[in-house]
Scaffold this motif. Structure first.
Motif, mmCIF file in Angstrom:
data_model
loop_
_atom_site.group_PDB
_atom_site.id
_atom_site.type_symbol
_atom_site.label_atom_id
_atom_site.label_comp_id
_atom_site.label_asym_id
_atom_site.label_seq_id
_atom_site.Cartn_x
_atom_site.Cartn_y
_atom_site.Cartn_z
ATOM 1 N N ASP A 241 0.812 -1.215 0.000
ATOM 2 C CA ASP A 241 0.000 0.000 0.000
ATOM 3 C C ASP A 241 0.849 1.270 0.000
ATOM 4 O O ASP A 241 0.302 2.367 -0.025
ATOM 5 N N PHE A 242 2.170 1.120 0.051
ATOM 6 C CA PHE A 242 3.034 2.305 0.048
ATOM 7 C C PHE A 242 4.383 1.941 -0.542
ATOM 8 O O PHE A 242 4.959 0.895 -0.233
ATOM 9 N N LEU A 243 4.867 2.805 -1.438
ATOM 10 C CA LEU A 243 6.196 2.674 -2.031
ATOM 11 C C LEU A 243 6.819 4.054 -2.055
ATOM 12 O O LEU A 243 6.275 4.981 -2.663
ATOM 13 N N ALA A 244 7.942 4.185 -1.354
ATOM 14 C CA ALA A 244 8.603 5.489 -1.281
ATOM 15 C C ALA A 244 9.168 5.874 -2.649
ATOM 16 O O ALA A 244 9.569 5.010 -3.436
ATOM 17 N N PHE A 245 9.204 7.168 -2.916
ATOM 18 C CA PHE A 245 9.736 7.666 -4.182
ATOM 19 C C PHE A 245 11.107 8.307 -3.994
ATOM 20 O O PHE A 245 11.531 9.116 -4.823
ATOM 21 N N SER A 246 11.765 7.944 -2.909
ATOM 22 C CA SER A 246 13.123 8.432 -2.671
ATOM 23 C C SER A 246 13.967 7.278 -2.140
ATOM 24 O O SER A 246 13.446 6.340 -1.530
ATOM 25 N N VAL A 247 15.257 7.348 -2.390
ATOM 26 C CA VAL A 247 16.205 6.305 -1.994
ATOM 27 C C VAL A 247 16.939 6.750 -0.741
ATOM 28 O O VAL A 247 17.395 7.897 -0.646
ATOM 29 N N GLN A 249 19.840 7.440 1.400
ATOM 30 C CA GLN A 249 21.223 7.700 1.011
ATOM 31 C C GLN A 249 22.213 6.819 1.750
ATOM 32 O O GLN A 249 23.295 6.524 1.236
ATOM 33 N N ASP A 250 21.872 6.380 2.955
ATOM 34 C CA ASP A 250 22.800 5.565 3.739
ATOM 35 C C ASP A 250 22.796 4.108 3.296
ATOM 36 O O ASP A 250 23.846 3.455 3.279
ATOM 37 N N THR A 251 21.628 3.561 2.956
ATOM 38 C CA THR A 251 21.523 2.130 2.637
ATOM 39 C C THR A 251 21.300 1.843 1.166
ATOM 40 O O THR A 251 21.464 0.709 0.727
ATOM 41 N N GLY A 252 20.905 2.856 0.387
ATOM 42 C CA GLY A 252 20.633 2.633 -1.029
ATOM 43 C C GLY A 252 19.387 1.800 -1.277
ATOM 44 O O GLY A 252 19.289 1.108 -2.297
ATOM 45 N N THR A 253 18.443 1.852 -0.353
ATOM 46 C CA THR A 253 17.228 1.060 -0.469
ATOM 47 C C THR A 253 16.004 1.969 -0.554
ATOM 48 O O THR A 253 16.071 3.153 -0.233
ATOM 49 N N ILE A 254 14.904 1.375 -0.977
ATOM 50 C CA ILE A 254 13.617 2.061 -1.063
ATOM 51 C C ILE A 254 12.664 1.395 -0.089
ATOM 52 O O ILE A 254 12.577 0.166 -0.030
ATOM 53 N N GLU A 255 11.950 2.201 0.677
ATOM 54 C CA GLU A 255 11.035 1.672 1.688
ATOM 55 C C GLU A 255 9.719 1.242 1.041
ATOM 56 O O GLU A 255 9.154 1.946 0.200
ATOM 57 N N LEU A 256 9.266 0.053 1.440
ATOM 58 C CA LEU A 256 7.975 -0.459 1.020
ATOM 59 C C LEU A 256 7.169 -0.820 2.254
ATOM 60 O O LEU A 256 7.731 -1.098 3.321
ATOM 61 N N ARG A 257 5.852 -0.856 2.092
ATOM 62 C CA ARG A 257 4.985 -1.204 3.215
ATOM 63 C C ARG A 257 3.766 -1.958 2.706
ATOM 64 O O ARG A 257 3.208 -1.617 1.661
ATOM 65 N N ALA A 258 3.400 -3.000 3.440
ATOM 66 C CA ALA A 258 2.212 -3.788 3.112
ATOM 67 C C ALA A 258 1.258 -3.777 4.295
ATOM 68 O O ALA A 258 1.686 -3.678 5.449
ATOM 69 N N GLU A 259 -0.012 -3.881 4.005
ATOM 70 C CA GLU A 259 -1.037 -3.911 5.044
ATOM 71 C C GLU A 259 -1.633 -5.318 5.113
ATOM 72 O O GLU A 259 -1.966 -5.912 4.089
ATOM 73 N N PHE A 260 -1.742 -5.829 6.354
ATOM 74 C CA PHE A 260 -2.247 -7.178 6.579
ATOM 75 C C PHE A 260 -3.407 -7.157 7.558
ATOM 76 O O PHE A 260 -3.331 -6.488 8.601
ATOM 77 N N PRO A 261 -4.486 -7.882 7.268
ATOM 78 C CA PRO A 261 -5.513 -8.086 8.299
ATOM 79 C C PRO A 261 -4.932 -8.870 9.463
ATOM 80 O O PRO A 261 -4.085 -9.748 9.277
ATOM 81 N N ASN A 262 -5.368 -8.546 10.662
ATOM 82 C CA ASN A 262 -4.846 -9.208 11.866
ATOM 83 C C ASN A 262 -5.990 -9.448 12.846
ATOM 84 O O ASN A 262 -5.983 -8.930 13.970
ATOM 85 N N PRO A 263 -7.005 -10.230 12.424
ATOM 86 C CA PRO A 263 -8.203 -10.359 13.261
ATOM 87 C C PRO A 263 -7.949 -11.052 14.586
ATOM 88 O O PRO A 263 -8.630 -10.767 15.574
ATOM 89 N N THR A 264 -6.984 -11.967 14.646
ATOM 90 C CA THR A 264 -6.725 -12.702 15.886
ATOM 91 C C THR A 264 -5.554 -12.139 16.679
ATOM 92 O O THR A 264 -5.222 -12.677 17.732
ATOM 93 N N GLY A 265 -4.906 -11.077 16.177
ATOM 94 C CA GLY A 265 -3.768 -10.499 16.893
ATOM 95 C C GLY A 265 -2.517 -11.352 16.845
ATOM 96 O O GLY A 265 -1.646 -11.230 17.704
ATOM 97 N N LEU A 266 -2.392 -12.219 15.824
ATOM 98 C CA LEU A 266 -1.222 -13.095 15.733
ATOM 99 C C LEU A 266 0.041 -12.305 15.393
ATOM 100 O O LEU A 266 1.132 -12.641 15.848
ATOM 101 N N LEU A 267 -0.103 -11.257 14.595
ATOM 102 C CA LEU A 267 1.031 -10.404 14.260
ATOM 103 C C LEU A 267 1.201 -9.347 15.341
ATOM 104 O O LEU A 267 0.264 -8.601 15.648
#
Length: 373
Positions: A241-247, A249-267
């Motif tokens: 649900d989210f992808l950063a549009f900047s890199v 500078q320290d790690t050379g990576t791009i941040e990503l994020r996913a959304e998960f249902p958690n009805p039982t609180g397992l996560l």
């Protein structure tokens, strides 16, 4: 010597070992990227003191779910209540003064029209009335502020979620100026899982999508599945649900994020997981069953049946594992015959024969065709 030579000539050749095989064929397979991720709450609120006072009581059970507005702590309100009563008394006095000033103005108005008093006296009476009215408004605002402060002595949950451990106990002094932390609330249904991917990998995926080598599907949703540290899988998939549009500078990576249902609180927030990102589908991919692959510190390897019916150990470059199959990124090509059974009995160079799973009779691989005959 003659007897020994005859014995050597009569040594029988090793019998072919019957094995089950799969013939490699290119197919449409998911493009899976594995990344480590960390679980984060969707919303997190720090509950802090907004007034100075002594904590009288904790009104919730630690580690439970609370609703927005639910009381969590009670701070001793007596000092603020006394201050509010004092301001209320001042407001009553100011109102009386303002009423008297208005009465003076009302008495002076006909007198100044008859020139019984000077205009200066009337103007002074009007100014005093306005000053008294302003004083009433000022004290009324102070009373509203005192009432607001008095309401803060009951500390309420700003959001719904799971409340954590109390950071203060009964009898503790909390401060408004220091904004004393009292507890935290986290919303964990649903949850976020954040991870970082190499900028070069993201660029390669974008180029593959633009070139038509990757197909994201009709809705362009990128599915993500999770695996816990003990190897078990989380049963509910999530989506990016989210992808950063900047890199970074320290790690050379791009941040990503996913959304998960958690009805039982397992996560649980802060937990580290392994994420499999299904970034489209690849046409012409290769996959083999998990049981056919031997994994060691150097990578993976499989046994391939040659055209001469011999076992050949071949190193392969492994991708992700999807639905019990390893995705192969290098080392195999369509038409290769991979051995999937009796691997513990096989050694490189030993003869093998393909077992027919329907009749149980072995069948040797066809010899290569020879021209002209």
């Amino acid at each position: 010597m003659l007897i020994s030579c005859a014995a050597e000539q009569e040594t029988p050749a090793p019998q072919p070992i019957p094995v089950k095989t799969v013939t490699i064929a290119s197919e449409i397979i998911p493009n899976v990227v594995e990344l480590p991720g960390r679980v984060e709450p969707v919303r997190e609120a720090e509950v802090r003191a907004r007034v100075t006072g002594i904590v009288q009581q904790r009104l919730y059970e630690e580690g439970t779910d609370v609703a927005a507005g639910q009381p969590l702590f009670r701070i001793d309100p007596r000092e603020l209540r006394a201050s509010s009563a004092q301001i209320e008394a001042s407001l009553d006095r100011a109102r009386a003064t303002a009423a008297n000033a208005r009465a003076v103005v009302n008495r002076y108005r006909p007198l100044v029209e008859e020139n019984a008093i000077s205009g200066q006296e009337f103007d002074a009476a009007v100014a005093a009335s306005r000053e008294a009215a302003a004083n009433v408004a000022q004290i009324r605002a102070q009373l509203e502020s005192a009432s607001l402060q008095l309401g803060y002595t009951t500390v309420r949950a700003p959001i719904s979620g799971r409340v954590g451990r109390a950071q203060v106990t009964e009898g503790a002094l909390v401060s408004q100026t220091e904004a004393t932390l009292m507890t935290k609330i986290e919303q964990i249904s649903p949850v976020y899982v954040s991870f970082a991917q190499s900028a070069s990998d993201v660029l390669a995926i974008r180029r593959a999508i633009s070139a038509g080598e990757l197909d994201l599907g009709e809705n362009d949703k990128v599915e993500v599945r999770l695996t816990f540290t003990d190897g078990t899988e989380y049963p509910i998939p999530g989506y990016i649900d989210f992808l950063a549009f900047s890199v970074d500078q320290d790690t050379g990576t791009i941040e990503l994020r996913a959304e998960f249902p958690n009805p039982t609180g397992l996560l649980l927030p802060g937990e580290f997981v392994r994420a499999q990102i299904y970034a489209g589908r690849i046409s012409g991919g290769i996959a083999v069953p998990q049981r056919a692959v031997t994994v060691n510190e150097k990578g993976g390897s499989v046994f391939v049946m040659t055209r001469k019916g011999l076992a050949e150990l071949r190193p392969v470059k492994l991708g992700a594992m999807v639905d019990g199959r390893w995705l192969i990124e290098g080392g195999l090509r369509p038409g290769d015959v991979v051995i999937v059974s009796n691997l513990q009995k096989i050694r490189p160079g030993l003869p093998v024969t393909r077992a027919n799973t329907k009749t149980g009779r072995p069948a040797r691989p066809k010899a290569p065709a020879t021209g002209g005959k």
